[in-house]
Design a protein around this motif. Structure first.
Motif, mmCIF file in Angstrom:
data_model
loop_
_atom_site.group_PDB
_atom_site.id
_atom_site.type_symbol
_atom_site.label_atom_id
_atom_site.label_comp_id
_atom_site.label_asym_id
_atom_site.label_seq_id
_atom_site.Cartn_x
_atom_site.Cartn_y
_atom_site.Cartn_z
ATOM 1 N N TRP A 163 -41.380 14.453 -27.215
ATOM 2 C CA TRP A 163 -40.091 15.057 -26.879
ATOM 3 C C TRP A 163 -39.813 15.016 -25.384
ATOM 4 O O TRP A 163 -38.670 14.831 -24.970
ATOM 5 N N HIS A 164 -40.870 15.196 -24.591
ATOM 6 C CA HIS A 164 -40.654 15.167 -23.134
ATOM 7 C C HIS A 164 -40.106 13.813 -22.709
ATOM 8 O O HIS A 164 -39.182 13.722 -21.902
ATOM 9 N N GLU A 209 -36.601 13.330 -23.629
ATOM 10 C CA GLU A 209 -35.704 14.068 -22.748
ATOM 11 C C GLU A 209 -35.518 13.337 -21.424
ATOM 12 O O GLU A 209 -34.412 13.269 -20.892
ATOM 13 N N GLN A 210 -36.601 12.767 -20.906
ATOM 14 C CA GLN A 210 -36.468 12.040 -19.643
ATOM 15 C C GLN A 210 -35.576 10.815 -19.821
ATOM 16 O O GLN A 210 -34.806 10.457 -18.938
ATOM 17 N N LEU A 238 -28.676 13.090 -15.101
ATOM 18 C CA LEU A 238 -29.445 13.546 -13.944
ATOM 19 C C LEU A 238 -29.569 12.478 -12.861
ATOM 20 O O LEU A 238 -30.147 12.726 -11.815
ATOM 21 N N PHE A 287 -39.384 24.641 -25.994
ATOM 22 C CA PHE A 287 -39.155 23.208 -26.238
ATOM 23 C C PHE A 287 -40.399 22.577 -26.843
ATOM 24 O O PHE A 287 -40.321 21.864 -27.851
ATOM 25 N N ARG A 315 -37.361 20.632 -12.447
ATOM 26 C CA ARG A 315 -37.649 20.484 -13.870
ATOM 27 C C ARG A 315 -38.245 21.783 -14.392
ATOM 28 O O ARG A 315 -39.095 22.382 -13.751
ATOM 29 N N VAL A 339 -44.004 16.273 -18.752
ATOM 30 C CA VAL A 339 -43.689 14.922 -18.281
ATOM 31 C C VAL A 339 -42.359 15.008 -17.556
ATOM 32 O O VAL A 339 -41.393 15.555 -18.090
ATOM 33 N N THR A 340 -42.315 14.517 -16.347
ATOM 34 C CA THR A 340 -41.085 14.591 -15.565
ATOM 35 C C THR A 340 -40.830 13.229 -14.942
ATOM 36 O O THR A 340 -41.777 12.525 -14.604
ATOM 37 N N ALA A 341 -39.581 12.918 -14.800
ATOM 38 C CA ALA A 341 -39.227 11.765 -13.992
ATOM 39 C C ALA A 341 -38.409 12.267 -12.812
ATOM 40 O O ALA A 341 -37.640 13.213 -12.950
ATOM 41 N N LYS A 355 -29.546 19.721 -13.612
ATOM 42 C CA LYS A 355 -28.581 19.127 -12.691
ATOM 43 C C LYS A 355 -28.096 20.174 -11.691
ATOM 44 O O LYS A 355 -27.945 19.913 -10.497
ATOM 45 N N LEU A 375 -31.887 12.260 -20.095
ATOM 46 C CA LEU A 375 -31.243 12.803 -18.899
ATOM 47 C C LEU A 375 -31.354 11.879 -17.700
ATOM 48 O O LEU A 375 -30.522 11.914 -16.807
ATOM 49 N N LEU A 376 -32.408 11.063 -17.639
ATOM 50 C CA LEU A 376 -32.606 10.268 -16.429
ATOM 51 C C LEU A 376 -32.615 8.766 -16.680
ATOM 52 O O LEU A 376 -32.619 7.990 -15.734
#
Lengths: 353, 177, 389, 216
Positions: free
Chosen positions: D114-115, D118-119, D147, C355, C349, D58-60, C62, D122-123
């Motif tokens: 886990w990714h 997390e997305q 986020l 992790f 990111r 992995v991201t959003a 953030k 947070l998102l």
């Protein structure tokens, strides 16, 4: 002991019962005093030894010279620290456990000969009396662990029970070797034997195995590293005394050092010549009246040498795992102890018969 | 100690006992093995060879809160951790002391503005004796904090009723440290 | 996995037993920070485990969306706080990729030397705390002694002991002083002797080997499936190192070094000892790299004039996105930055190696003992600052 | 293989829903329809020429029109990597708390587990058929997904005060508990001018310097 009783009956003219009680009180009082002073010193020494192994100085500021007053300060602080009994704990057991732990170890000292005549009681089965009475400590530890109502404490207590009970076997068996040589269980006899024939450790090659086995097993009995599983700090936080604070905790701390003293005293008396000097070049036991107390000093020097080795090992070796500890006790130490005993027996029959 | 705390009159004898106990307490401050974040590494450096906190008798880190006198809060406390920090503090036996180590623990530090879940200073959760700012504070700074805490402990009245001057002095000291 | 089967629970027993729930952490001496693991225990044996992280979540992503590119560099320090140089490097490379610039040659070589020094410092902590986990306290103090010299070296150009904020997009914050290289080389000579000392003290200790060999075996397919990288991956025998295979800094192409991999010396391939030993050997490889780097260090500026001019205003890359992977001490750190033309990204990111490595833990623990759990957590060498960010 | 070859290879599989190779950004990526995501992933993993052993990340990403879910795949035996993207557009009329949904790839790549959690945490992106779908970093009781661009900062979490000027817990009067303060103003701008960074969010600017008292 007899000297003390004579002193009270003869010099002061007291009745025999009163004299006996007073004599015991004096003896046990001085023993307690000695143990307190010893424990303070040993804790300070442990910190200094650890520090110097770790390239530090250890306590330096408290009290001036090399932090000599560190342990009294710790004791003072612990005395005035809040004593917490967790709400889920079994109060009676929680309260009594440190006392049992401490008393069990303390009781062993009544049979230890510190010098000629400086011994509270020379029990016939002295060696096994000490082994037996020191095992009471396990009960206290289990009580402490169970009554704390904490899972880590419980783990520590169960580990202690398994470990100490298992290691009684090799340690008691290993002690049979010197007993075979001397032919007596009386601790006083060991000193007289060694004054005449030299240290038992040199009596036959198997004795070295017996000493090694007993030393390792006694480490486990005192919960010293690499066998400090019951309190394994990196696994069980503080093991069986996780929930103890203040004065009660200090009893567990003291107990560790006092049991170190006890097993070192046994090691010295049974293997390393007791209060006699090497090759008996000065017959300490038969010196004139006050000088036979020199034996105390000789024994204490030896004891501290053994304790130093214990500390050295603690700050060098990693901790073993619980199953490895068991394996070591039953698969290696016990057979070797039996081998040492058998070897000693054969050796002496062969040499002397 | 609760019953006796600050109840006895302030005379010479009580004062002497106070001094002795204060000396004992300040000479053996056992910290808790408690690491949160970056500052924990500097805290470990303080225990390690170069700085060696054990010189002041504060070098026996106890893993359990019951046996430790000092909780050094080293690193950002967030909402999830704050509950635990509070519980750890509650589990400690009196007398207990708290050192807030690092900018995050003193008041939010770099996470003060955008940190949605960071607690802006551990003093919102537990009472703090000494604040050691820095990100992370150098080991010297933490040592200084512990020395300051020793001074503070040494002046504490354990048994004697605190007189007005004593209270004022302590209040002043608290404000400074 | 055979080694683990010796601890199978005998469920034919007619003794009534109950599962014990044990809470490891967040305040526990050997969870390396504030990891919490819920363990179901059958006596000393773990039957199930559940990781709980987030006790050190510090909103780094953030913050990344709200501060400028340069302002974010200190926050990357605080992710993997044991290897902040490497984090700075990864972030700077990502931003440089977005901006389309490149650091001058001297800066690249200095970056490499600093990153490798920090890698040694980070592995030293791993070594020391692993000793504590296993129950040997002394290695920790030895490790910190050498770490202090590295910190003193890195403090000279950066001004900070731990969180350096030294490498920044476009180059370095400032140049090193003239004696620095000599001192680094002196440290290298000293360290080689110390390294042998560590092995005598811990690595070759029978008890230590007994505690770590055959424990926590990670097969190669699990490594790929769970995304483990770094020493965890190499400990399982996969010879992969971004520095060698995808050199992200020019000097890495020019220096000569090996990639140590686990060989199953004392048991199964991919056990705790292999991971530990990979770390130990990586330190020596880093020393090799540093030596070559110091010998070949070119002169010149550490930041070009164009870049200095760019810093007059906040950096504003054009719209675009970049993903940059770097070999950190704990594995591959990836920054994925999405810019939309402003002074700060819209998404920032961090793919943290710890992790991903930690996500293996739940599958490793069942069947082991509580003492092994501690050894396994230690051998993964996680930093919670990076796990939670 | 480079990205172009990988893309050609993907196209050759005959799966629908594979977009063009976008190279407008710094890193080229391929947009994939959510419906074929799992097939594409499985193909990339199993094919001996692509051999993408690892799902790296992995991201959003929240954009104004919706969400991008980005997958970074890489091959360790073949030394190449590919970026896949699933674009979920925000339907008209949906509120700010709309939760996009994509299929979970944890069955193909366990590392996604886990990714993806997390997305979600947070998102607020839902991953359907995820084996263990719950928050991972924030506590279970946390409200909202921080986020998100329109996330409102909480003032407390349970008992724990999260504001800079909150009253410490142990100083509170138990008989007179403080009223929960108003949540902070919603919305943090996408980009923040650096001059404002040093100001405190709740003080409305830099606090005035304390007046210096007399002479020392």
């Amino acid at each position: 002991m007899e000297t003390l009783i004579d002193f009270f009956t003869g010099t002061l003219g007291l009745g025999p019962t009163l004299a006996l009680s007073l004599a015991y009180a004096t003896a046990i009082g001085s023993l307690l005093g000695f143990i307190t002073v010893y424990a303070m010193f040993a804790i300070w020494m442990e910190r200094k030894v650890a520090a110097h192994i770790q390239q530090r100085f250890g306590p330096m500021e408290v009290g001036g010279w090399h932090g000599w007053a560190q342990s009294p300060a710790d004791a003072l602080k612990l005395m005035f620290k809040e004593d917490i009994i967790p709400s889920g704990a079994n109060k009676v057991l929680f309260w009594i456990a440190p006392a049992i732990v401490f008393c069990g170890v303390l009781a062993g000292f009544i049979a230890i000969p510190f010098a000629a005549g400086v011994q509270i009681v020379d029990i016939d089965l002295g060696v096994f009396f000490i082994i037996a009475i020191a095992s009471i400590e396990v009960i206290g530890v289990i009580m402490a662990g169970w009554s704390s109502n904490s899972k880590y404490s419980l783990f520590g207590a169960v580990r202690e029970a398994a470990q100490v009970v298992s290691y009684e076997l090799p340690s008691a068996t290993a002690l049979l070797a010197p007993i075979l040589v001397v032919g007596s269980f009386k601790l006083g006899d060991f000193n007289t034997y060694q004054a005449e024939h030299g240290w038992i450790i040199f009596s036959n090659p198997f004795m070295w195995i017996a000493l090694l086995v007993y030393f390792i097993a006694s480490l486990a009995g005192c919960k010293r590293a690499p066998f400090d599983l019951p309190e394994a700090e990196s696994e069980l936080v503080s093991g069986f005394h996780t929930e103890y604070s203040g004065m009660r905790f200090s009893f567990f701390g003291l107990e560790e050092f006092v049991s170190m003293l006890l097993v070192s005293a046994i090691t010295c008396t049974l293997f390393l010549g007791g209060y006699t000097l090497p090759f008996n070049f000065l017959d300490v036991a038969n010196l004139a009246a006050p000088f036979h107390l020199l034996g105390v000093a000789v024994l204490i020097v030896k004891i501290f040498a053994v304790i130093f080795v214990q500390m050295w090992l603690r700050w060098t070796l990693p901790r073993m795992r619980v199953d490895q500890v068991m394996t070591m006790g039953y698969k290696y130490l016990l057979p070797w102890a039996l081998f040492a005993v058998a070897g000693t027996a054969v050796w002496h029959v062969w040499m002397e018969g | 100690m609760g019953l006796l705390n600050n109840t006895l009159p302030d005379n010479k004898l009580v004062g002497a006992v106070d001094t002795a106990v204060g000396w004992g307490r300040k000479s053996s401050v056992w910290p808790m093995t408690f690491g949160i974040a970056c500052c924990a590494i500097e805290m470990m450096a303080v225990f390690a060879a170069t700085f060696d906190l054990d010189r002041f008798g504060a070098g026996i880190p106890r893993a359990t809160p019951r046996q430790s006198d000092l909780i050094i809060v080293p690193g950002t406390v967030n909402a999830k951790m704050a509950v635990r920090v509070r519980r750890l503090y509650d589990q400690m036996a009196e007398p207990r002391y708290v050192i807030a180590m690092g900018a995050c623990v003193c008041g939010g530090g770099p996470y003060v503005k955008w940190g949605y879940n960071t607690v802006k200073g551990v003093h919102k959760i537990i009472p703090v004796d000494i604040f050691v700012p820095g990100c992370p504070p150098r080991p010297e700074a933490l040592m200084d904090g512990i020395l300051k805490l020793r001074e503070k402990i040494g002046r504490e009245a354990v048994f004697a009723r605190r007189n007005e001057a004593n209270t004022q002095m302590n209040a002043k000291y608290d404000a400074v440290s | 996995m055979e080694a683990l089967e010796m601890y199978t629970v005998d469920d034919r027993s007619d003794v009534y037993t109950e599962e014990l729930k044990l809470n490891l952490g967040p305040q526990h001496p050997s969870t390396h920070g504030v990891l919490r693991v819920e363990l179901s225990m059958d006596g000393e044996i773990i039957t199930a485990s559940r990781c709980d992280i987030g006790y050190l979540h510090r909103c780094a992503e953030k913050i990344g969306e709200n501060v400028t590119y340069l302002q974010y560099t200190p926050y990357t320090d605080r992710m993997d706080y044991l290897a902040s140089m490497n984090n700075n490097l990864a972030w700077s490379l990502t931003v440089e990729k977005l901006l389309g610039v490149e650091a001058p040659e001297r800066a690249q070589w200095l970056r490499m030397i600093c990153a490798e020094l920090n890698r040694i410092a980070s592995h030293l902590i791993a070594f020391g705390t692993y000793g504590i986990d296993i129950g040997a306290n002394t290695p920790f103090f030895y490790a910190f002694r050498e770490r202090e010299s590295i910190m003193a070296l890195l403090e000279r150009p950066s001004g900070a002991r731990m969180l350096y904020n030294y490498i920044q997009p476009g180059g370095l914050r400032r140049d090193v002083d003239e004696n620095w290289v000599t001192d680094v080389l002196a440290f290298c000579d000293d360290f080689e002797k110390r390294w042998a000392e560590y092995n005598t003290l811990l690595s070759n200790n029978r008890i230590f080997i007994g505690r770590t060999a055959n424990i926590g075996v990670i097969p190669q397919d699990v490594v790929y499936a769970c995304g483990a990288t770094g020493p965890v991956m190499r400990g399982s025998g996969i010879k992969w190192d971004l520095r060698r295979d995808v050199p992200y800094l020019k000097p890495y192409e020019e220096v000569d070094f090996d990639v140590p991999v686990g060989e199953g010396t004392h048991g199964t391939l991919g056990d705790c000892w292999d991971r530990y030993w990979v770390r130990m050997r990586e330190m020596m490889e880093s020393i090799r790299i540093i030596r070559q780097g110091c010998a070949a260090l070119p002169g010149g500026e550490v930041m070009e004039k164009v870049m200095k001019k760019m810093y007059k205003t906040p950096l504003t890359p054009e719209a675009g996105e970049a993903y940059m992977r770097c070999e950190n001490p704990r594995g591959e750190l990836g920054f994925y930055v999405v810019a939309e033309g402003g002074t700060s990204p819209i998404r920032c990111r961090a793919r943290a190696p710890s992790f991903c490595n930690l996500s293996l833990l739940d599958s490793l623990l069942p069947g082991t003992m509580i003492a092994d759990a501690v050894a396994i957590i230690g051998s993964l060498d996680i930093v919670l600052g990076e796990v939670d960010r | 293989m480079n990205e172009q070859q990988l893309h050609d290879k993907l196209r050759a599989t005959g799966l629908g829903g594979i977009g063009e190779l976008e190279s407008s950004a710094r890193d080229p990526f391929v947009v994939v329809e959510a419906s074929v995501l799992l097939e594409v992933m499985a193909f990339l993993r199993d094919d001996s020429e692509t051999a993408m052993e690892m799902l790296h990340n992995v991201t959003a990403v929240q954009r104004e029109t919706g969400f991008d879910v980005v997958y970074h795949l890489c091959s360790y035996s073949r030394h190449h990597s590919l970026t896949l993207k699933v674009i979920v557009a925000q339907p008209e009329g949906e509120a700010g708390d709309w939760e996009p949904a994509v299929p979970s790839v944890a069955s193909v790549y366990p590392s996604a587990n886990w990714h993806e959690r997390e997305q979600w945490d947070l998102l607020g992106v839902r991953f359907n058929d995820h084996p263990d779908f719950r928050r991972i970093i924030l506590p279970e009781e946390w409200i909202g997904h921080p986020l998100r661009k329109d996330y409102v900062y909480p003032s407390t979490f349970g008992e724990i005060p999260l504001e800079l000027d909150a009253i410490p817990l142990y100083e509170r009067d138990e008989n007179d508990p403080p009223k929960p303060s108003e949540p902070r103003p919603a919305g943090t701008p996408l980009t923040q001018p650096p001059s404002e960074y040093s100001t405190r969010p709740d003080a409305g600017g830099r606090a005035p310097a304390p007046e210096k008292k007399g002479e020392s």
